[in-house]
Design a protein around this motif. Sequence first.
Motif, short mmCIF file in Angstrom:
data_model
loop_
_atom_site.label_atom_id
_atom_site.label_comp_id
_atom_site.label_asym_id
_atom_site.label_seq_id
_atom_site.Cartn_x
_atom_site.Cartn_y
_atom_site.Cartn_z
N LEU A 185 -2.25 -10.70 54.97
CA LEU A 185 -1.31 -11.20 53.97
C LEU A 185 -1.35 -10.36 52.71
O LEU A 185 -0.32 -10.08 52.10
CB LEU A 185 -1.61 -12.66 53.64
CG LEU A 185 -1.20 -13.70 54.66
CD1 LEU A 185 -1.71 -15.07 54.26
CD2 LEU A 185 0.29 -13.72 54.85
N GLN A 186 -2.56 -9.94 52.29
CA GLN A 186 -2.68 -9.10 51.10
C GLN A 186 -1.99 -7.76 51.31
O GLN A 186 -1.39 -7.22 50.38
CB GLN A 186 -4.14 -8.90 50.73
CG GLN A 186 -4.79 -10.12 50.15
CD GLN A 186 -6.26 -9.91 49.85
OE1 GLN A 186 -6.90 -9.03 50.42
NE2 GLN A 186 -6.79 -10.72 48.96
N SER A 231 0.62 -7.17 53.33
CA SER A 231 2.07 -7.37 53.41
C SER A 231 2.67 -7.85 52.10
O SER A 231 3.81 -7.54 51.79
CB SER A 231 2.40 -8.40 54.51
OG SER A 231 1.96 -7.92 55.76
N TYR A 232 1.92 -8.64 51.35
CA TYR A 232 2.44 -9.24 50.13
C TYR A 232 1.53 -8.92 48.94
O TYR A 232 1.05 -9.81 48.26
CB TYR A 232 2.59 -10.76 50.28
CG TYR A 232 3.53 -11.16 51.37
CD1 TYR A 232 4.90 -11.14 51.16
CD2 TYR A 232 3.06 -11.54 52.63
CE1 TYR A 232 5.76 -11.50 52.16
CE2 TYR A 232 3.92 -11.91 53.63
CZ TYR A 232 5.26 -11.88 53.40
OH TYR A 232 6.14 -12.23 54.39
N ILE A 289 -1.87 -15.81 46.72
CA ILE A 289 -2.22 -16.41 48.01
C ILE A 289 -3.14 -17.59 47.70
O ILE A 289 -4.28 -17.42 47.31
CB ILE A 289 -2.93 -15.40 48.93
CG1 ILE A 289 -2.01 -14.22 49.22
CG2 ILE A 289 -3.36 -16.08 50.22
CD1 ILE A 289 -2.66 -13.11 50.01
N THR A 346 -5.11 -20.89 48.96
CA THR A 346 -5.70 -21.39 50.19
C THR A 346 -6.30 -22.76 49.93
O THR A 346 -7.01 -22.95 48.94
CB THR A 346 -6.79 -20.43 50.70
OG1 THR A 346 -6.27 -19.11 50.74
CG2 THR A 346 -7.25 -20.82 52.07
N SER A 370 -8.17 -14.68 49.01
CA SER A 370 -7.13 -15.50 48.39
C SER A 370 -7.11 -15.26 46.89
O SER A 370 -8.07 -14.78 46.31
CB SER A 370 -7.41 -16.98 48.64
OG SER A 370 -7.51 -17.26 50.00
#
Length: 186
Positions: free
Chosen positions: A2-3, A5-6, A11, A13, A47
């Motif tokens: 996720l980090q 890609s974004y 993020i 959690t 996160s």
Amino acid sequence: MLQDSYGGRGILTWGLAPVSHPDSTPMRELYHQLNCTLGTVSMASNSSFFCPLTLRGGLGRRPSAPSAFPYLNYDPSLWYHSSSVLALALDALTLPYRLHRDSVPMWQMADSLAVSGRKVVAAYGAVPLPMMQGSSLPDALTACTEALPWKPLSACPEPDNGRLYGQWATLKGYEGQRLTRSEFSY
């Protein structure tokens, strides 16, 4: 992933832990504690912030008693009771960035709560907030003379010294009540 890609996005959690495990033994409790510790470290490192939600009273070997809400009839040892309280809390905690109008970006919420590199945050809740019909929020909070009505919903509550790093509050279901006093008294 996720980090990657974004990058630059918040993020958030939310980890959930039950109050008790059925057929638990001391060895199983130790494994549960190790898994919670490893999971917390992993989630916090990947996160913007991590909030471990539980009504257990902590994730240590001797946690305090589960959170008791004086105006709510529930049994914290029953998973469907405790999960419904945590689902209500999760709904309220994520509301600021889920609103259709006047929403707060997720990154702004994450940045305001995870200050100075802090990654693990605590959540508190009052289910329900003791506010009578027709009263105001300041009146309801003033009536709480002994202690504030919110109880910890996290495995890592804030220290008792009263210092807060960042704070968000969500009130739901108060359409008929006033959030401010209509008259001032000096």
